[in-house]
Design a protein around this motif. Structure first.
Motif, PDB file in Angstrom:
ATOM      1  N   HIS A   1       0.828  -1.211   0.000  1.00  0.00           N
ATOM      2  CA  HIS A   1       0.000   0.000   0.000  1.00  0.00           C
ATOM      3  C   HIS A   1       0.864   1.263   0.000  1.00  0.00           C
ATOM      4  O   HIS A   1       0.433   2.308   0.500  1.00  0.00           O
ATOM      5  CB  HIS A   1      -0.919  -0.017   1.214  1.00  0.00           C
ATOM      6  CG  HIS A   1      -1.918  -1.141   1.186  1.00  0.00           C
ATOM      7  ND1 HIS A   1      -3.031  -1.135   0.375  1.00  0.00           N
ATOM      8  CD2 HIS A   1      -1.935  -2.340   1.843  1.00  0.00           C
ATOM      9  CE1 HIS A   1      -3.718  -2.260   0.550  1.00  0.00           C
ATOM     10  NE2 HIS A   1      -3.072  -3.022   1.427  1.00  0.00           N
ATOM     11  N   ALA A   2       2.060   1.171  -0.535  1.00  0.00           N
ATOM     12  CA  ALA A   2       2.950   2.324  -0.613  1.00  0.00           C
ATOM     13  C   ALA A   2       2.315   3.420  -1.473  1.00  0.00           C
ATOM     14  O   ALA A   2       1.456   3.139  -2.323  1.00  0.00           O
ATOM     15  CB  ALA A   2       4.294   1.915  -1.198  1.00  0.00           C
ATOM     16  N   PRO A   3       2.716   4.688  -1.295  1.00  0.00           N
ATOM     17  CA  PRO A   3       2.119   5.784  -2.075  1.00  0.00           C
ATOM     18  C   PRO A   3       2.605   5.855  -3.514  1.00  0.00           C
ATOM     19  O   PRO A   3       2.457   6.890  -4.163  1.00  0.00           O
ATOM     20  CB  PRO A   3       2.548   7.020  -1.272  1.00  0.00           C
ATOM     21  CG  PRO A   3       3.802   6.621  -0.598  1.00  0.00           C
ATOM     22  CD  PRO A   3       3.638   5.174  -0.261  1.00  0.00           C
ATOM     23  N   CYS A   4       3.200   4.796  -4.011  1.00  0.00           N
ATOM     24  CA  CYS A   4       3.614   4.736  -5.417  1.00  0.00           C
ATOM     25  C   CYS A   4       3.454   3.297  -5.901  1.00  0.00           C
ATOM     26  O   CYS A   4       3.467   2.354  -5.113  1.00  0.00           O
ATOM     27  CB  CYS A   4       5.061   5.195  -5.591  1.00  0.00           C
ATOM     28  SG  CYS A   4       6.214   4.263  -4.585  1.00  0.00           S
ATOM     29  N   GLY A   5       3.274   3.154  -7.201  1.00  0.00           N
ATOM     30  CA  GLY A   5       3.130   1.826  -7.773  1.00  0.00           C
ATOM     31  C   GLY A   5       4.450   1.083  -7.776  1.00  0.00           C
ATOM     32  O   GLY A   5       5.505   1.679  -7.997  1.00  0.00           O
ATOM     33  N   TYR A   6       4.399  -0.215  -7.528  1.00  0.00           N
ATOM     34  CA  TYR A   6       5.612  -1.053  -7.519  1.00  0.00           C
ATOM     35  C   TYR A   6       5.365  -2.297  -8.364  1.00  0.00           C
ATOM     36  O   TYR A   6       4.322  -2.960  -8.239  1.00  0.00           O
ATOM     37  CB  TYR A   6       5.967  -1.475  -6.096  1.00  0.00           C
ATOM     38  CG  TYR A   6       6.962  -2.616  -6.024  1.00  0.00           C
ATOM     39  CD1 TYR A   6       8.323  -2.389  -6.208  1.00  0.00           C
ATOM     40  CD2 TYR A   6       6.533  -3.923  -5.819  1.00  0.00           C
ATOM     41  CE1 TYR A   6       9.227  -3.427  -6.157  1.00  0.00           C
ATOM     42  CE2 TYR A   6       7.433  -4.972  -5.770  1.00  0.00           C
ATOM     43  CZ  TYR A   6       8.782  -4.728  -5.936  1.00  0.00           C
ATOM     44  OH  TYR A   6       9.681  -5.769  -5.902  1.00  0.00           O
ATOM     45  N   VAL A   7       6.309  -2.592  -9.264  1.00  0.00           N
ATOM     46  CA  VAL A   7       6.241  -3.798 -10.103  1.00  0.00           C
ATOM     47  C   VAL A   7       7.617  -4.429 -10.135  1.00  0.00           C
ATOM     48  O   VAL A   7       8.632  -3.732 -10.278  1.00  0.00           O
ATOM     49  CB  VAL A   7       5.779  -3.471 -11.541  1.00  0.00           C
ATOM     50  CG1 VAL A   7       5.895  -4.699 -12.431  1.00  0.00           C
ATOM     51  CG2 VAL A   7       4.350  -2.974 -11.540  1.00  0.00           C
ATOM     52  N   SER A   8       7.686  -5.731 -10.009  1.00  0.00           N
ATOM     53  CA  SER A   8       8.937  -6.484 -10.113  1.00  0.00           C
ATOM     54  C   SER A   8       8.873  -7.323 -11.382  1.00  0.00           C
ATOM     55  O   SER A   8       7.936  -8.107 -11.571  1.00  0.00           O
ATOM     56  CB  SER A   8       9.121  -7.385  -8.891  1.00  0.00           C
ATOM     57  OG  SER A   8      10.308  -8.130  -9.013  1.00  0.00           O
ATOM     58  N   ILE A   9       9.851  -7.120 -12.296  1.00  0.00           N
ATOM     59  CA  ILE A   9       9.851  -7.839 -13.572  1.00  0.00           C
ATOM     60  C   ILE A   9      11.159  -8.586 -13.757  1.00  0.00           C
ATOM     61  O   ILE A   9      12.172  -8.258 -13.152  1.00  0.00           O
ATOM     62  CB  ILE A   9       9.644  -6.875 -14.772  1.00  0.00           C
ATOM     63  CG1 ILE A   9      10.795  -5.874 -14.878  1.00  0.00           C
ATOM     64  CG2 ILE A   9       8.301  -6.185 -14.687  1.00  0.00           C
ATOM     65  CD1 ILE A   9      10.721  -4.975 -16.095  1.00  0.00           C
ATOM     66  N   THR A  10      11.116  -9.637 -14.610  1.00  0.00           N
ATOM     67  CA  THR A  10      12.344 -10.331 -14.984  1.00  0.00           C
ATOM     68  C   THR A  10      13.083  -9.488 -16.011  1.00  0.00           C
ATOM     69  O   THR A  10      12.553  -8.488 -16.513  1.00  0.00           O
ATOM     70  CB  THR A  10      12.040 -11.711 -15.595  1.00  0.00           C
ATOM     71  OG1 THR A  10      11.386 -11.528 -16.866  1.00  0.00           O
ATOM     72  CG2 THR A  10      11.145 -12.532 -14.673  1.00  0.00           C
ATOM     73  N   ASN A  11      14.306  -9.883 -16.342  1.00  0.00           N
ATOM     74  CA  ASN A  11      15.053  -9.128 -17.356  1.00  0.00           C
ATOM     75  C   ASN A  11      14.464  -9.298 -18.751  1.00  0.00           C
ATOM     76  O   ASN A  11      14.899  -8.648 -19.696  1.00  0.00           O
ATOM     77  CB  ASN A  11      16.530  -9.519 -17.346  1.00  0.00           C
ATOM     78  CG  ASN A  11      16.751 -10.994 -17.625  1.00  0.00           C
ATOM     79  OD1 ASN A  11      15.828 -11.750 -17.920  1.00  0.00           O
ATOM     80  ND2 ASN A  11      18.000 -11.425 -17.531  1.00  0.00           N
ATOM     81  N   ARG A  12      13.441 -10.180 -18.866  1.00  0.00           N
ATOM     82  CA  ARG A  12      12.707 -10.319 -20.134  1.00  0.00           C
ATOM     83  C   ARG A  12      11.410  -9.524 -20.119  1.00  0.00           C
ATOM     84  O   ARG A  12      10.661  -9.535 -21.091  1.00  0.00           O
ATOM     85  CB  ARG A  12      12.414 -11.791 -20.404  1.00  0.00           C
ATOM     86  CG  ARG A  12      13.673 -12.628 -20.647  1.00  0.00           C
ATOM     87  CD  ARG A  12      13.364 -14.105 -20.759  1.00  0.00           C
ATOM     88  NE  ARG A  12      12.995 -14.679 -19.462  1.00  0.00           N
ATOM     89  CZ  ARG A  12      11.770 -15.042 -19.132  1.00  0.00           C
ATOM     90  NH1 ARG A  12      10.782 -14.901 -19.975  1.00  0.00           N
ATOM     91  NH2 ARG A  12      11.523 -15.565 -17.943  1.00  0.00           N
TER      92      ARG A  12
END
Length: 328
Positions: free
Chosen positions: A7-18
């Motif tokens: 619920h941080a005040p910014c969007g977070y996405v974790s992606i692979t190097n692909r």
């Protein structure tokens, strides 16, 4: 995912190097109106227009691979309803369990500025070119491949520069800077686990006489050959480096005083008995083994004092700091 991150005040996405999305927080989903199932295991570029994909490939990936991070990259992502939402993206790579992971933070832009309008106009023109002209698409694909080749070349050149930064140009050994970094690491390891290591400092005997009588080119040949002999007679994880001028330094992990003195003697003998075409070459060696009182400076100082004693004892010999140094 940690509740605060979710619920941080910014969007977070974790992606692979692909580019495959592995994790996403609730803030990102709310920002774009997606459900978790809509984005997990999907490609991040599925939320981008063709122009944004092109920008992502030509800036984001190359910068991440070269520097490990991207700061304040401007993009527009499509919401679930098809709206274009402008965001600033910060990304940083890290090593995951099986592959490289890129953590991305998305901050929604609330205001437009002139350069953003120009970028959007450029994107619109690119999208129109993609829709209307297959020939333009072909040219862009060729350009994309060319950029990928240049990116690979940049990565290769960067790796070469990193190697040059820690390598002595004359001898090909590691340089003093690299050695000090390794020494610091072994000092920390000793403080944590009491893993012994020793240090040798070698100095070519009468090197000034070699330079004065046979010339500096011969002197350089002597230093290069000496480096080759050291590499041939030291086994990993031992590390040899050029300390400066005619001085060399060796790190001997796991070796106590007796072992390091024997290793130094073996090295001294190998150098003395090698076939030297230009002139006979010998070295004086000082050794020191780490103690609980040592710092990275003091262990080098003790090895240097032992080297001084070897020279004082007639050169072409080995002295360990534990031998009990005294002047003649």
């Amino acid at each position: 995912m940690d509740e605060r991150l979710n619920h941080a005040p910014c969007g977070y996405v974790s992606i692979t190097n692909r580019g495959i999305i592995m994790a996403v927080n609730e803030t990102f989903l709310n920002m774009f109106g997606y459900d978790r199932k809509d984005v997990l295991d999907h490609h991040i570029e599925s939320m981008m227009s063709m122009a944004n994909k092109f920008l992502f490939h030509t800036y984001f990936y190359p910068f991440i691979q070269l520097y490990g991070y991207v700061n304040e990259m401007y993009l527009t992502l499509k919401s679930k309803q098809g709206d274009s939402i402008p965001v600033l993206v910060n990304g940083r790579s890290r090593r995951g369990d099986e592959e490289e992971i890129i953590d991305c933070v998305f901050i929604q832009m609330s205001k437009r500025i002139d350069y953003e309008k120009e970028i959007r106009n450029a994107k619109t023109k690119i999208e129109e070119a993609y829709r209307l002209k297959d020939e333009a698409l072909g040219r862009l694909e060729v350009l994309h491949r060319d950029i990928e080749l240049k990116q690979a070349e940049l990565i290769r050149l960067n790796a070469e520069l990193e190697t040059l930064a820690v390598t002595d140009a004359l001898t090909g050994l590691k340089n003093r800077r690299y050695f000090i970094e390794k020494l610091d690491a072994y000092m920390e390891r000793f403080a944590a686990s009491h893993m012994l290591f020793s240090v040798l400092i070698l100095d070519v005997d009468h090197f000034k006489k070699i330079n004065d009588t046979q010339g500096h080119l011969v002197g350089d040949q002597v230093l290069r050959k000496l480096a080759q002999i050291m590499e041939a007679n030291l086994e990993e994880p031992a590390l040899a480096a050029r300390y400066g001028g005619e001085e060399f330094i060796v790190l001997l992990p796991g070796m106590d005083a007796r072992q390091s003195k024997q290793a130094a003697e073996d090295l001294r003998t190998a150098i003395e008995q090698d076939s030297w075409e230009e002139c006979a070459v010998t070295v004086s060696i000082g050794a020191a083994t780490v103690t609980s009182e040592d710092t990275n400076i003091s262990i080098l100082a003790r090895a240097d004092q032992a080297l001084y004693q070897s020279k004082n004892n007639g050169r072409n010999c080995v002295t360990h700091a534990a031998d009990g140094l005294h002047h003649k």
